[in-house]
Design an enzyme around this catalytic site. Sequence first.
Site, short mmCIF file in Angstrom:
data_model
loop_
_atom_site.label_atom_id
_atom_site.label_comp_id
_atom_site.label_asym_id
_atom_site.label_seq_id
_atom_site.Cartn_x
_atom_site.Cartn_y
_atom_site.Cartn_z
N CYS A 1 7.56 7.87 2.49
CA CYS A 1 8.07 9.13 1.95
C CYS A 1 8.91 9.86 3.00
O CYS A 1 9.11 9.37 4.11
CB CYS A 1 6.88 9.99 1.56
SG CYS A 1 5.83 10.35 2.97
N ASP B 1 3.21 2.45 2.25
CA ASP B 1 3.88 2.88 3.48
C ASP B 1 3.95 1.72 4.44
O ASP B 1 2.98 0.98 4.58
CB ASP B 1 3.06 3.96 4.20
CG ASP B 1 3.17 5.30 3.53
OD1 ASP B 1 4.27 5.66 3.10
OD2 ASP B 1 2.13 5.99 3.45
N CYS C 1 1.25 10.11 7.91
CA CYS C 1 2.56 9.60 8.35
C CYS C 1 2.65 9.67 9.87
O CYS C 1 3.20 8.76 10.52
CB CYS C 1 3.69 10.43 7.74
SG CYS C 1 3.73 10.33 5.95
N CYS D 1 0.82 -1.21 0.00
CA CYS D 1 0.00 0.00 0.00
C CYS D 1 0.85 1.26 0.00
O CYS D 1 0.33 2.37 0.07
CB CYS D 1 -0.92 0.02 1.21
SG CYS D 1 -2.10 -1.32 1.21
#
Length: 286
Positions: A63, A38, A107, A36
């Site tokens: 990221c 992450d 995140c 997916c």
Amino acid sequence: MAWDYTDLVKQHFFSPRNVGKIEAPDGAGQVGSIACGDALSLTIKVDGATDRITDAKFQTFGCGSAIASSSMLTEMVKGKTLDEALSITNQDIAAALGGLPAEKMHCSVMGREALEAAINDYRGVKAKAEEEKDEGRIVCNCFGIAEGKIRRVIREDNLRTVEDVTNYTKAGGGCGSCTAQIEEILEDELGKKAAEEAAVQPARKRLRTNLERINLIQEVLDNEVRPILQKDSGDLDLVDIDGHRVTIRMVGHCSGCRAAGLTTGWIEDKLREIVDPNISLEVLEE
Ligand code: FES
């Protein structure tokens, strides 16, 4: 799309702290999935005598914001007791980085979930995120996001729109075919919240005088709005209250923020909901 990253985000991205894996950890948490886009693995060492986290390391496939959030998280938890560490919210992680672009808040959510999973692993308790995976149906197949997680993040982060949900969970950020389901869940959660607030506010509805209204506006801004803005290193100044018109100025990170329209819309809704439905909010430029 170019995102505005703070210097701290860049520092933690270019020189991440505590990268790696603790050998024979006391607790380990793994969240997300590489499929997916992450994934984050967090390992911790715990001093059983003091219940304090003595070391924390992470590995992530994500990221720059995922790296920066994980790096900051490991710095934040070292030295804390497990309960202190568990009180860290995803908003705290973002705030410690000086803020994250709205589109990257997921995140910080991932970091918070990995922390909870690692601590629960140490304690032999099943992580909340894991329970949600088992209990809720998968709403977003592109990112494997379950209904339970969407509901929890809507409540914990006071989300108001589908776009917010996408920013905080990634759900809806792929093919978009789950958008209608996210909207339904959002409406349901917002409806429940409005009902809860209505139940505790009968006294507020009896407001009669200007003075009562002014005091209540200040109370709502101080107690319900500003703490949330401050978590993102933002704030507001109350400039004036004239009848039903409330004038504010956004300051700190809220000033010039790309999501400022969303935020001020939310503040106006809050004042209308709690103080008076006729309130209009005016926002002065700095
Ligand atoms: S199923 Fe949610 S974005 Fe594709």
